[in-house]
Every structure is written in structure tokens, then in C-alpha cells.
Design an enzyme around this catalytic site. Structure first.
Site, mmCIF file in Angstrom:
data_model
loop_
_atom_site.group_PDB
_atom_site.id
_atom_site.type_symbol
_atom_site.label_atom_id
_atom_site.label_comp_id
_atom_site.label_asym_id
_atom_site.label_seq_id
_atom_site.Cartn_x
_atom_site.Cartn_y
_atom_site.Cartn_z
ATOM 1 N N PHE A 1 0.868 -1.185 0.000
ATOM 2 C CA PHE A 1 0.000 0.000 0.000
ATOM 3 C C PHE A 1 0.902 1.231 0.000
ATOM 4 O O PHE A 1 1.749 1.394 0.878
ATOM 5 C CB PHE A 1 -0.899 0.034 1.244
ATOM 6 C CG PHE A 1 -1.905 1.166 1.221
ATOM 7 C CD1 PHE A 1 -3.231 0.940 0.871
ATOM 8 C CD2 PHE A 1 -1.520 2.471 1.524
ATOM 9 C CE1 PHE A 1 -4.156 1.986 0.831
ATOM 10 C CE2 PHE A 1 -2.441 3.523 1.487
ATOM 11 C CZ PHE A 1 -3.755 3.274 1.137
ATOM 12 N N ASP B 1 9.194 2.889 1.523
ATOM 13 C CA ASP B 1 8.034 3.641 1.997
ATOM 14 C C ASP B 1 7.897 3.414 3.502
ATOM 15 O O ASP B 1 7.434 2.368 3.945
ATOM 16 C CB ASP B 1 6.786 3.163 1.236
ATOM 17 C CG ASP B 1 5.516 3.874 1.700
ATOM 18 O OD1 ASP B 1 5.546 4.521 2.766
ATOM 19 O OD2 ASP B 1 4.505 3.764 0.992
HETATM 20 O O1 PSZ Z 1 -7.381 3.542 3.614
HETATM 21 C C1 PSZ Z 1 -6.437 4.351 3.519
HETATM 22 O O2 PSZ Z 1 -6.348 5.220 2.652
HETATM 23 C C2 PSZ Z 1 -5.331 4.230 4.462
HETATM 24 S S1 PSZ Z 1 -5.503 3.563 5.941
HETATM 25 C C3 PSZ Z 1 -3.877 3.711 6.305
HETATM 26 C C4 PSZ Z 1 -3.209 4.275 5.295
HETATM 27 C C5 PSZ Z 1 -4.049 4.595 4.246
HETATM 28 N N1 PSZ Z 1 -1.887 4.432 5.299
HETATM 29 C C6 PSZ Z 1 -1.291 5.356 4.437
HETATM 30 C C7 PSZ Z 1 -0.023 5.027 3.745
HETATM 31 C C8 PSZ Z 1 0.800 3.960 4.147
HETATM 32 O O3 PSZ Z 1 0.476 3.184 5.177
HETATM 33 C C9 PSZ Z 1 1.967 3.700 3.409
HETATM 34 C C10 PSZ Z 1 2.867 2.576 3.806
HETATM 35 N N2 PSZ Z 1 2.279 4.458 2.364
HETATM 36 C C11 PSZ Z 1 1.520 5.493 1.962
HETATM 37 C C12 PSZ Z 1 0.358 5.804 2.638
HETATM 38 C C13 PSZ Z 1 -0.462 6.966 2.175
HETATM 39 O O4 PSZ Z 1 -0.450 7.964 3.124
HETATM 40 P P1 PSZ Z 1 -1.650 9.018 3.195
HETATM 41 O O5 PSZ Z 1 -2.854 8.283 3.686
HETATM 42 O O6 PSZ Z 1 -1.148 10.045 4.160
HETATM 43 O O7 PSZ Z 1 -1.833 9.551 1.835
#
Ligand code: PSZ
Length: 519
Positions: A236, A345
Site C-alpha cells: 500500500f 516507503d
Molecule cells: O485507507 C487508507 O487510505 C489508508 S488507511 C492507512 C493508510 C491509508 N496508510 C497510508 C499510507 C501507508 O500506510 C503507506 C505505507 N504508504 C503510503 C500511505 C499513504 O499515506 P496518506 O494516507 O497520508 O496519503
């Protein structure tokens, strides 16, 4: 991999039932103080409270539940919000003023031990005095009132705050950092930096041809080259379009959205506990590495060059999937061999919960990465980059805010607290209690729980199926512990760095009670 279109377990307000609920809200009183003060362990033994609390850390002495969650006030607020926004993923409304340390208080006065921390994003607990002081300090007022475009008109103390903040905890080998607003935005721009770097490398010069300049504006080759980024199944990396092409968790996150056709390698499916299945796991990792390298070679051969590889140190959203440090070292070797950038990441793993500031520091590599992205517990998004990834021309990597300087002010204080309070060691100690407790629980409930795993407090456990997992999350919450799910049937634990051993014991007791009710 089976794709699930099931709405994630965070869904608590069902629009169809909202109206009827609001008219007949019963404020059901649960036993308020739970068993928090008893200190019983998961296995029924009395846990010792191993650490004395310091005066300035005195927080609530346990959860205190007044209603089920969401309670009546939350339901009314959800009904109000529903006319403006979707509320299907709202869990409950919070009283952030009353929340403190490891405890999140909701609008119905329920006080819960927070082992999820806004999806792993509260570094040192709620309303930490060091952070509230930043807000009340008059000299910071103009920073909060005027949000600058940091790429063009940064404030006087900008570089000083970066030096004392982000650069003070930079992973070894990095002397440059670029701030961004959120995790997706960080990865999105890191991907661009990789493509720009790769294209300059291919061309042998940063100067584009007139044809490249012309075609770039109309989305055509050679200006928009057919470069690719390799990612892993179960990874992710965010939900913006570029990031989403490298996100492979749930179909609901991707369905109906056009994507890039980029190579996807298998991520090792390991057996836990890792130290008991070393040989099988090494075989599985070798298979995945071989496939990743094969993909790079094949895609390069067909002219769709793999400019970079993106990976999480522990796949978080995908279900807290681990791979060995050796796997990552070898993967790093493959990227070097084929001239691909290596992007780690650390959006979810970074910031200390694994017991090191950056999870990839566990790998023991002198040169572990070309770019490391972060957000969440770092408060600001952004990425560290090797010098060669700095774009050669202005406005190649750019946007209006390029982050938020108020977050740099707060982060500087967070880092001080982490250092002075030895919170990385704390994560190791609390993590040990957590993981041992989770091992006990899976021994006690083998029909329900399996695969306890973790580094530091970055722990998880699997539940026998998705429905039972979701039920357990709700039961735990009604008993005063906020948890989150990940993958199809895992529960992940993401406490703040101020989560001490006694919080871990408390959590295990309540979790045990919730599991016992499932039988
Ligand atoms: O459902 C969602 O959109 C979620 S719930 C938890 C996340 C996203 N985590 C964000 C995340 C991450 O865990 C990793 C490893 N890389 C990138 C992201 C994206 O970060 P945001 O959400 O700040 O854009």
C-alpha cells in the site's frame, strides 16, 4: 489473491439506520471502570506494573466507558454530518480536548486506551505538553496564522527547523529532505523524482530534445516516457493515481480507476513465528526475489524500463506482512544490479514504533535506499533523497505548500521528547510485553488467533476470519480499547511511542476479555 469488496470494518454508521437510531437512542451504561486496575494478564496472572509513572506523565489510570461506541452524541453528530458528507467510515466523534496521552475520549465521555492512534499517526500521545506549548508560544503564532508556500517564500527559521527536526533523524546516508503534505503526496513526488533521475541517466544529459519537450505536454512518448515502477502484491503506497498503481491491497481502493500497467512482484507469504520457519521462509523469499528480478529483466527487455522499486519494510495495510532483513538486503542488491532506484516507503513504519527510528535501519545496510518516504508519526509528509535524485531544474518537483511548516515546529519537539524520554527503547520494551502477551493469547485461543508477529510495538495478530475479526474490534472498543484491522483478517496494534509496559498489560487484559466473549 481474492479481492474483497467488503466495506472496511471502520463502517459504523449505516445511513439507512441512522434516522431510526437517532429517535430511540438509549444511553446504555456499561460497567464503567472495566478491569483496568486489576492488572490481570491475558493468561489470568496478575501483571506487575513494571514502570513507575513520572509526575508529568500522569494520565488517566485506565479506560472508562459510559455508553457503547458510537454513543448517542456520536450518532447525532453523524446524522448532522451525513447531510454534508458520507459517514459510512466514521467510527465515532472525538473530544480531542479531553484526550490525553494514550487515551482517546469520545464525545459521549467514553475514555479508551488508543492502540490505533489515528491510523498510526500520533507520535507521543494526545495533548502532549511539549506540543501544546508550541501552540501557546506567541513567537510561533505567525507560523500558524500564515501558511507559506515553502518552495518559494519560506520563513526565516525554515532550514533551522529542518536541521533540528527531519534532518536530526535522517536515515544514514541522507543529507537532503523534501517536505510534502501527506503520505500519498510524498510517494507521488518521490516516484516523479525517480522517473526524472532515470530518464536523465538514460539520456546521458538532463537536457531534453525539442521533441521530448513538445510531446511531454500532450502525454505522448518520448516526452512522457514509458517507464515503470515495480511494486509488490499486498503493498500500500497511497491512493492518488500514481501511488494507486503501486497499491495492491483491496479492490475497493482501486475499482473503476484507470491505472498504469506496471510490474507487480509477489511479496513473500511467510510462516510465523519467523524464527521457527526459517528454511521454508527463506525458500519463499528466494522465489519472490527471483520473480522480482525476472520482471525487471523482462520489462527492461520489452522497452518498458523499470526505473524503481517501491516497498514497505512491513506491509501494513496489506495485513502486517513481514519479510526478513535478508530479503530486503537482497532486493536492494537486485535494484543496484539493474540500475533501478530503491524507494523505501516508511509512511507507516517510520517514526520509532519498531524500536528504531526507521524500520529499514533493522536491515543493517550501509546504503539501504535511494529515497525514504514518510508521513503519519512524522506529522509532515516528505522524503529523504540521495543527492542524485534532486531534480536539476526548478519546478520539476513542486506544489503550493510543499508541506506545512507548523508541522516542522511540532516535529522538532516530538523528536526532543523521543530522545529525552528514550522512547525508542520504550517501544522495544512495550513491544516485548505486547508480543509475549499475544503469543500467550494465541496459545490460549488457538481456534481463534494465530500468527502473532511484530517488531517493537508494531505488532499484529490474525483472527480466524474477517467477520470474527470485525466483531472482536467492536467488542474491544466497547470495553475501552481502540484497535484497527488490516489485511483480510488481521488486527494491527499501533500505539503511540508513550505506550508503556503497563499500558501493554492493560491492553492485553481487555483484549483477553473481548476474545473470551467470542466463544
Ligand atoms: O485507507 C487508507 O487510505 C489508508 S488507511 C492507512 C493508510 C491509508 N496508510 C497510508 C499510507 C501507508 O500506510 C503507506 C505505507 N504508504 C503510503 C500511505 C499513504 O499515506 P496518506 O494516507 O497520508 O496519503
Amino acid at each position: 489473491m481474492a479481492y474483497s469488496l467488503v466495506v472496511p470494518p471502520a463502517s459504523h454508521f449505516h445511513t439507512s439506520t441512522l434516522r431510526s437510531m437517532a429517535s430511540s437512542i438509549l444511553s446504555r451504561h456499561l460497567t464503567s471502570s472495566l478491569r483496568h486496575s486489576r492488572g490481570l494478564s491475558a493468561s489470568g496472572h496478575r501483571h506487575q506494573q513494571t514502570t513507575a509513572k513520572r509526575v508529568e506523565e500522569v494520565e488517566f489510570d485506565g479506560p472508562c466507558m459510559k455508553t457503547e461506541v458510537p454513543g448517542p452524541r456520536s450518532k447525532i453528530l453523524a446524522q448532522q454530518l451525513e447531510s454534508i458528507q458520507s459517514v459510512v467510515q466514521v467510527n465515532f466523534f472525538c473530544d480531542y480536548e479531553e484526550s490525553k496521552g494514550n487515551y482517546l475520549v469520545d464525545v459521549d465521555g467514553n475514555r479508551m486506551l488508543d492502540v490505533y492512534t489515528q491510523i498510526a499517526s500520533i507520535p507521543i500521545g494526545y495533548n502532549h505538553p511539549a506540543l501544546t506549548k508550541v501552540m501557546t508560544d506567541k513567537k510561533n503564532m505567525s507560523t500558524f496564522v500564515n501558511r507559506p508556500a515553502l518552495g518559494m517564500m519560506p520563513p526565516e527559521q525554515f532550514s533551522e527547523k529542518l536541521v533540528n527536526g527531519l534532518m536530526a533523524v535522517a536515515p544514514k546516508g541522507f543529507s537532503r529532505v523534501q517536505t510534502m503534505a501527506c503520505g500519498s503526496c510524498s510517494n507521488e513526488n518521490a516516484y516523479k523524482a525517480i522517473f526524472i533521475w532515470y530518464r536523465n541517466k538514460m539520456r546521458g544529459t538532463p537536457e531534453p530534445t525539442p521533441e521530448e519537450v513538445r510531446t511531454s505536454v500532450i502525454n505522448q512518448v518520448p516526452g512522457c516516457p514509458d517507464l515503470t515502477l515495480l511494486s509488490f502484491m499486498g503493498g500500500f503506497h497511497g491512493r492518488t493515481l500514481g501511488c494507486l498503481a503501486t497499491t495492491h491491497t483491496k479492490a475497493i481502493q482501486k475499482l473503476d480507476v484507470p491505472s498504469f500497467d506496471w510490474p507487480i512482484a509477489p511479496f513473500p507469504q511467510l510462516r510465523y513465528p519467523l524464527d521457527q520457519f526459517e528454511r521454508e521462509n527463506a525458500r519463499e523469499e528466494a522465489r519472490c526475489l527471483e520473480e522480482a528480478e525476472d520482471l525487471i529483466v523482462k520489462w527492461n527487455q520489452k522497452g518498458r524500463h523499470v526505473a524503481g522499486v517501491v516497498i514497505e519494510p512491513i506491509q501494513a495495510e496489506g495485513g502486517d506482512n513481514h519479510a526478513s532483513f535478508d530479503f530486503y538486503r537482497k532486493l536492494r542488491g537486485i535494484t543496484k544490479k539493474h540500475g533501478c532506484a530503491f524507494l523505501v516507503d516508511e509512511v507507516q513504519t517510520g517514526g520509532g514504533s519498531t524500536g528504531k527510528f526507521w524500520a529499514h535501519e533493522h536491515w543493517g545496510l550501509d546504503d539501504p535506499a535511494d529515497i525514504v518516504s514518510f508521513s503519519k508519526k512524522m506529522l509532515t509528509g516528505g522524503y529523504y533523497q540521495k543527492d542524485s535524485f534532486q531534480p536539476d531544474k526548478p519546478f520539476r518537483i513542486f506544489n503550493t505548500w510543499l508541506g506545512d511548516h507548523t508541522k516542522n515546529l511540532l516535529l522538532t519537539e516530538v523528536i526532543k521528547v523521543i530522545k529525552t524520554e528514550n522512547l525508542l527503547d520504550q517501544a522495544k520494551k512495550s513491544g516485548k510485553v505486547m508480543l509475549e502477551g499475544l503469543y500467550d493469547l494465541q496459545d490460549k485461543y488457538p481456534h481463534l488467533l494465530s500468527k502473532a508477529r511484530g517488531i517493537g510495538t508494531f505488532c499484529a495478530i490474525d483472527v480466524k476470519d474477517e467477520d470474527t475479526r470485525n466483531l472482536l474490534l467492536l467488542k474491544a472498543r466497547n470495553k475501552g480499547v481502540v484497535l484497527g484491522g488490516c489485511g483480510t483478517q488481521s488486527i494491527r496494534f499501533r500505539p503511540a511511542l508513550v505506550f508503556k509496559e503497563h499500558h501493554a498489560h492493560l491492553f492485553l487484559d481487555i483484549f483477553n476479555d473481548a476474545i473470551a466473549e467470542l466463544k
